[in-house]
Design an enzyme around this catalytic site. Structure first.
Site, PDB file in Angstrom:
ATOM      1  N   GLY A 300     126.151  40.521 -34.342  1.00 33.39           N
ATOM      2  CA  GLY A 300     126.468  41.087 -35.648  1.00 33.39           C
ATOM      3  C   GLY A 300     126.133  42.559 -35.742  1.00 33.39           C
ATOM      4  N   HIS A 336     115.729  44.460 -38.272  1.00 29.72           N
ATOM      5  CA  HIS A 336     115.780  43.989 -36.887  1.00 29.72           C
ATOM      6  C   HIS A 336     116.198  45.136 -35.949  1.00 29.72           C
ATOM      7  CE1 HIS A 336     116.613  40.821 -33.773  1.00 29.72           C
ATOM      8  NE2 HIS A 336     117.369  41.808 -33.316  1.00 29.72           N
ATOM      9  N   GLU A 337     117.320  45.775 -36.259  1.00 24.92           N
ATOM     10  CA  GLU A 337     117.841  46.823 -35.364  1.00 24.92           C
ATOM     11  C   GLU A 337     116.899  48.020 -35.311  1.00 24.92           C
ATOM     12  OE1 GLU A 337     120.097  45.895 -33.486  1.00 24.92           O
ATOM     13  OE2 GLU A 337     120.688  44.137 -34.648  1.00 24.92           O
ATOM     14  N   HIS A 340     114.061  47.564 -32.939  1.00 28.84           N
ATOM     15  CA  HIS A 340     114.488  47.819 -31.560  1.00 28.84           C
ATOM     16  C   HIS A 340     114.403  49.300 -31.187  1.00 28.84           C
ATOM     17  CE1 HIS A 340     115.898  43.985 -30.172  1.00 28.84           C
ATOM     18  NE2 HIS A 340     116.869  43.865 -31.048  1.00 28.84           N
TER      19      HIS A 340
HETATM   20 ZN   LIG Z   1     118.111  42.288 -31.418  1.00 28.06          ZN
END
Ligand SMILES: [Zn+2]
Length: 887
Positions: A300, A336-337, A340
């Protein structure tokens, strides 16, 4: 990368594990899938200077690259990764690029995805420049450089984006396309001057070439893995804000900036939080989030450094259709991204074996940050759903350790699964609980500082946490990440002694399909509490057993607070006490116990009907997320009765009778100042009651759908999607045609994609077949077809699987290559038909490399398990419904 989590993560809680839309590959088995992805270690890149000229209209591009390399040992050939490329000209130059050293011969190996440059005589150790002219292809699915075509009110548009994880940078640049080969990058592109070009770094220089073209050079990207490079081009708008030295941007198709306002505001809040948490500030000058129309069956959103790529449905909020759940999804994806940007981008796993370091950590960080920055969403309970999906997958024979050996590109793609994400997250949550939040954060800060711009393995993290916590976690961490499976903690005895409860625990292993398996051994951190007291007691189960003295006497909760990654089995007596005190438990314990009882019941370790006793004991005023989960479990149970209408009717009557009073309390229309979880529950209940065939809810949804033309209040934005979903699910041919006409006329990609999803969600088999036929036409758009077939598979797994296999050549062009071997088997995942087992096996043998069949085998395990549940567990449910269902 953010996996696609199918709408019904609640199904996972109900032991079903939602169709994992992240799956493997299904090209005819060729050696490509078995080829090891590791390159020879005789040379390594330091810097790529790349120039790309895309030809969007013809789906191809010209490239030129000068790679600064270090030859580490004398060699007559250099091999790097490349796929779907030609090489008109290649030269090896001196390090300064001035003197030509050799004109190598180029050999392309399509199966191994490599290009080898062979020299007349061995090249000495030292630094060189490998300079190439090359050509490549622009795809129509999200691999490499790809085009997305979409409608706008001003006509059709085409935008270009890149997607490289796990192994597709090699479609864009001939490169050492492995995470450990970090290098710096200069990207220059020649593009239409009216369009916006975006990459990881800000534009350093823009030159108008005078012929409708512009040359754009981006600032040098810091040392990073190839899979994190990004480029996009299109008719875009960009809105920005700033936090300290960082410019934060959102890039959307023209005119959609306002729909990215929440993403932009969230990015700023999350960046401030992460700069603090990680102790190392975000190192790039800008951080964009780029919204793209379309979808992928694999992911996604993607964490390209400084240029996060997100499909519109996970980033934009359209005021005419978006829901509270959409809003929470946007925040979760962003959190989430952005995690990272540190865990993954600044510090990267050495090889895909440790992918969980990226994904487990980002998933955990996302949950933690959502809880902290949006307490009004009360999202702590979602950790239970995550753990449930991990345990469901981890308890079947095809499970694997969190850290696993990866040899091929296909296996790397398959590693993006719920073990890597959800078990990884759950294990971190347990370890953080074990050492304490401050010690854990101190360990993370040390790890980031020690390994910035480098590559790591899991032990690098454990070492830093051990040091920061002053308490060893490595052994526990190893047991939960290097061996597969779910511990089972049995409460053997709970005795009241002088105001304390003496607990005796034993450890086994929870499996869904191997009741006679010899249990593995874990050191399990256990927290227990007596209901009504404020003190907890802790122990570490060792050598299969533990005793524990818990303050107070009364009803005991093991795994109090639910941070442990294990299932708890109580004696019938203890379970009876928990049931009668159920309303008094903390919501997170209610949800954790419900999940245990469901799973243990379905696996045959306690009566399957015990779950229904807990439902009966749940007050109407319980936490909205508890009722959302019960609704999801009813959905799952209902599916087990498919094809058996008489018995199904009894379950449906009970489920509707339990859910209706809860729904009546909240009603169809939002009340002023109602909580966000209540908003979510409203839509979940409408959806579940519709699936259960509740005539009242279905009639009201239809009434509102018809009334919308004359009454603008009939379909408020927050209810739009769920109402259309109900209408589509129960559609007749005329209604289906009406929805089809609406989909055809729609010019907003976000809404149009939804309409094609609803068209493929009908209960009626004839209409489902029409959706399948429609999916392979050009009408829905290149990235909607695979999603439509997967949607049909939800209610009609056999129909969808047979159709996709029969049209494999066409379907293959509609699925990103990363996902094919997972895509087809997953269509059969929810089947209860024994014949499908043979079909999936035969398909795997014919079309999936022997090393890439884990997803297919997991589908087989799931179908086998579902048939077992239907045959062996439903009789206990039937008997319970007969006896107590109308109480
Ligand atoms: Zn991820």
């Amino acid at each position: 990368m953010r996996r696609i989590l199918v709408s019904a993560i609640v199904l996972a809680l109900a032991g079903l594990s939602a169709v994992p839309v992240v799956h493997a590959d299904t090209r005819p088995a060729t050696s490509a899938m078995q080829a090891t992805t590791q390159l020879p270690r005789n040379a390594r890149p330091a810097h790529y200077d790349v120039t790309i000229t895309p030809d969007a209209a013809n789906l191809k591009f010209d490239g030129h690259v000068a790679i600064a390399i270090d030859v580490l040992q004398p060699t007559a050939s250099i091999t790097l990764n490349a796929i779907d490329m030609t090489f008109p000209k290649v030269r090896l130059m001196s390090a300064n690029g001035k003197a030509a050293m050799a004109d190598p011969k180029v050999t392309v190996d399509a199966d191994a995805q490599t290009a080898t440059f062979t020299f007349g005589k061995p090249i000495a150790r030292g630094s060189y420049k490998l300079v190439m002219d090359y050509t490549g292809k622009i795809g129509t699915q999200a691999n490499g450089l790809f085009a997305i075509d979409y409608d706008t009110k001003a006509g059709k548009r085409r935008a270009l984006y890149t997607q490289f994880e796990n192994s597709d940078a090699r479609r864009f640049i001939p490169s050492w396309d492995e995470p450990a080969y970090k290098a710096t990058f200069d990207l220059t592109v020649t593009v239409p001057s009216a369009q916006m070009a975006v990459s990881n770094m800000p534009v350093a220089q823009r030159t108008d070439l005078g012929n409708g073209l512009a040359r754009v050079r981006f600032a040098t990207a810091p040392k990073m893995s190839t899979y994190l490079l990004f480029f996009a081009l299109g008719d875009f708008d960009r809105a920005t804000t700033r936090l300290g030295a960082t410019e934060i941007g959102v890039v959307t198709q023209k005119g959609s900036s306002s729909q990215a306002a929440f993403a932009l505001e969230s990015a700023k809040a999350v960046l401030a939080e992460y700069n603090d948490y990680f102790g190392t500030p975000y190192p790039l000058p800008k951080l964009d989030n780029i919204a793209s129309p379309g979808s992928s069956q694999f992911f996604g959103a993607m964490e390209n450094w400084g240029a996060i790529y997100t499909f519109e449905y996970a980033m934009l909020l359209d005021p005419t259709i978006s829901t509270q759940a959409d809003k929470q999804g946007v925040f979760n994806t962003e959190a989430h991204e952005m995690a990272h940007q540190w865990f993954g981008d600044l510090v990267t796993m050495d090889w895909w074996d440790d992918l969980w370091l990226n994904e487990g950590f980002a998933s955990w960080m996302q949950g933690r940050t959502t809880e902290k920055l949006h307490p009004e969403w009360n999202s702590a309970l979602s950790a239970i759903r995550v753990r449930a999906s991990a345990m469901s997958r981890d308890a079947v024979v095809t499970t694997h350790p969190v850290v696993q050996h990866v040899e091929t590109v296909e296996q790397a793609s398959q590693a993006f699964d719920s073990i890597t994400y959800s078990k990884g997250e759950s294990v971190i949550r347990m370890l953080e609980g074990y050492v304490g939040a401050d010690a854990w954060r101190a360990g993370v800060r040390r790890y980031i500082k020690a390994h910035a711009h480098g590559n790591t393995v899991s032990d690098d993290l454990w070492r830093e946490v051990d040091a920061a916590a002053g308490k060893p976690i490595t052994q526990i961490a190893h047991e939960f990440t290097l061996q597969p499976g779910v511990p089972l903690i049995r409460v053997e005895q709970a005795t009241c002694v002088a105001g304390h409860t003496a607990l005796k625990l034993s450890q086994g292993e929870f499996t869904k399909d191997r009741p006679d398996k010899k249990p593995l051994s874990w050191h399990v951190p256990v927290i227990a509490q007596v209901l009504g007291t404020s003190k907890t007691a802790r122990t570490l189960v060792t050598d299969g057993k533990a005793t524990l003295d818990v303050p107070g006497c009364g009803t005991v909760v093991v795994n109090a607070g639910q941070s442990g990654y294990y299932r708890t089995l109580y004696s019938p007596q203890q379970f009876a006490a928990l049931t009668s005190d159920f309303a008094k438990l903390a919501p997170i314990d209610q949800l954790g116990i419900m999940d245990d009882v469901w799973s243990l019941g379905m696996a045959g370790l306690q009566p399957a009907s015990d779950y229904l006793d807990l439902v009966q004991a749940t007050p109407a005023a319980a936490d909205p997320q508890i009722w959302g989960d019960i609704a999801g479990s009813f959905d799952s149970l209902n599916r087990y009765y498919d094809g058996d209408p008489a018995r199904q009717a009894a379950l449906r009557a009970f489920a509707i009778a339990r859910l209706t009073p809860v729904f009546e309390r909240i009603g169809w229309i939002a009340k002023p100042r109602e909580s966000d979880p209540v908003k979510n529950l409203r839509n979940e209940l409408i959806d579940s009651l519709s699936a259960l065939g509740d005539p009242t809810v279905i009639a009201e949804a239809r009434r509102r759908y018809v009334a919308q033309s004359s009454d603008p209040t009939a379909m408020p934005p927050a209810l739009r999607k769920v109402i259309i979903d109900v209408v589509a699910r129960h559609a007749d041919a005329a209604t289906w045609e009406q929805l089809h006409a609406a989909a055809l006329a729609e010019k907003t990609p976000l809404i149009k994609d939804d309409l094609y999803a609803y068209l493929s969600s009908t209960e009626d088999t004839t209409l489902a077949q029409r959706a399948l036929d429609l999916s392979l036409t050009d009408e829905p758009g290149a990235t909607n077809s695979a999603a439509m077939i997967a949607n049909v598979a939800d209610l009609h797994p056999e129909l969808a699987f047979d159709f996709a296999v029969a049209h494999m050549a066409q379907v293959d062009t509609k699925v990103d290559s990363t996902s094919r071997s997972r895509y087809y088997p997953a269509l059969a995942y929810n089947s209860l038909n024994p014949a499908m087992i043979g079909k999936v096996k035969a398909f795997a043998e014919a079309h999936i490399a022997a090393t890439s069949r884990r997803s297919a085998n997991t589908t087989v395990s799931n179908i086998t398990y579902r048939i077992m549940v239907r045959n062996e567990r439903l009789p206990a449910i039937d008997a319970w419904l007969k006896k107590k269902g109308s109480e």
